[in-house]
Design a protein around this motif. Sequence first.
Motif, short mmCIF file in Angstrom:
data_model
loop_
_atom_site.label_atom_id
_atom_site.label_comp_id
_atom_site.label_asym_id
_atom_site.label_seq_id
_atom_site.Cartn_x
_atom_site.Cartn_y
_atom_site.Cartn_z
N TYR A 1 37.27 51.06 29.73
CA TYR A 1 37.01 49.63 29.92
C TYR A 1 37.95 49.02 30.96
O TYR A 1 37.53 48.23 31.80
N PHE A 2 39.24 49.39 30.88
CA PHE A 2 40.25 48.77 31.75
C PHE A 2 40.58 49.63 32.97
O PHE A 2 41.50 49.31 33.72
N PRO B 1 43.08 41.43 31.98
CA PRO B 1 42.68 40.75 33.22
C PRO B 1 43.62 39.62 33.62
O PRO B 1 43.88 39.42 34.81
N PHE C 1 41.55 42.62 25.60
CA PHE C 1 40.63 42.49 26.72
C PHE C 1 40.83 41.19 27.48
O PHE C 1 40.42 41.04 28.62
N HIS D 1 34.25 43.81 32.78
CA HIS D 1 35.58 44.14 33.30
C HIS D 1 35.49 44.69 34.73
O HIS D 1 36.35 44.40 35.57
N SER E 1 37.36 42.80 37.73
CA SER E 1 38.38 43.51 38.52
C SER E 1 38.05 43.45 40.01
O SER E 1 38.94 43.29 40.85
#
Length: 465
Positions: free
Chosen positions: A57-58, A15, A11, A161, A165
Amino acid sequence: MNLKFKLTKVFLIIPLLWSISVLSFLNYMPISLNLLLTFTIAIYLLSITYKLPNSIYFLPYLIILSPIFGSIKILGFNLLLSDSILIFSFLYMLYSKGIGSIQSKKAFIFLVGLSFFTFLHFVIQDLISIKPLFSIFELFFVYFLMINSKDNFNYDFFLNHFCFSVFIGIILMFLSFYNGVNLNDFSGLDGDASKLISEAKEFNAANFRMPYFYTNFPFLISITIFVFLYKIGIYKTYILKFFFLILVILTSLALVASGNKTTMVTTLIVFFLSNIYFRNIGIYKLKTFVSPIIFLPIIYFLVFNYYITDENVEGFIKVMTSLASVVDRIGVYGNAILVLLQNPFRLLTGFGPDFLTCCGDPVVSRLFKGNLINVYTINNAVDSGILTFIIEFGIILVIVVFKYLCDLIKNLTQTKKPVNIMFAQFFIVLLIYSIPQLVGLGKISWIIVVFLVMSKNYKINSLKS
């Protein structure tokens, strides 16, 4: 350090990797984008196979930033990195959990119905392409991934996240603007994002609107503001409250820089409504009703001292105070309604998904884009998300969706929990925003699906640690 510990730190890697990729895309760092793309794909595949919720999540990074890596054309479809990773995630879910992972029978029936609806409009030649089917399937891929992840889903982790982002996207928007890069030109470059940099023009001080890959990016900026406000309300430490307050101000500045008046007005409306109807929940109290009196001058100072210059201040003020776009939209909406009413049966059945945006019969779809007030003008779109929804899907489905969202908002607000108030704000922003702005079946809608599934659990007492 064991492998499991390393994987849990992904995690932090993702990013960071996206931040470096954005700087490399803009030539701020001498690192090959192809090398970064390879690393990004490897990290995503590793994280998803390790833990399925990572696919959600991503996901915001993929949605917002994938165009920097360009696209490839397969079977007539321009696929971004986000498409490829989403398809892999869905296939991996089927492989690891079996066909039973498609848990919701209602959702599956709805998918089959929408697919038949779309294919039927293709057969009767309302649609000239079956591309909307691909977009619909992707939305359901996100939905099924989400419902298979929700039992072990960390809401706070996703929100962090999501916000980060969006913040990377804001940085990309600002840096591109000051380097003469028009990100909105991506769709016309046949998937080669590098041309955005090689064909960049010198910075024009007369400009004041910062474009992005997606015209709906300001919608995500608005949602980020309400997530930050939610965090101000739940954190007890004044240092953290002040930190998120600074982020609210910076994000509000980005919203102004986007030039999207609809989103600015929508954000203020929802903020004021929140202080009336959600009083004493989280940050919303009677005294915060007047907080814009304090913070709007700060944003005003930042805008007119660090963003707007002597060369473009006149144009900025003219656009921000002009009602010409409102009058123009009214003319387009009036024309579209008249065209639709000429065939009442179509009011019920619609013309098919993406009929007005990319895939409809160009002769018929053009009729909807005229202007009653300026008869010599043909717009690129009807713009209104709600009116477009009616034209493409029919009034019945629109009423069903509208009632569902209103019931959901009502249920969320009855729990009196800050996290559910934030979810309610998301859908209120969406409804108001969709009156004058188009929200289609594209990548931004994936975020709507994620928030929809998260918000359905409106008996949450607190966020999972």
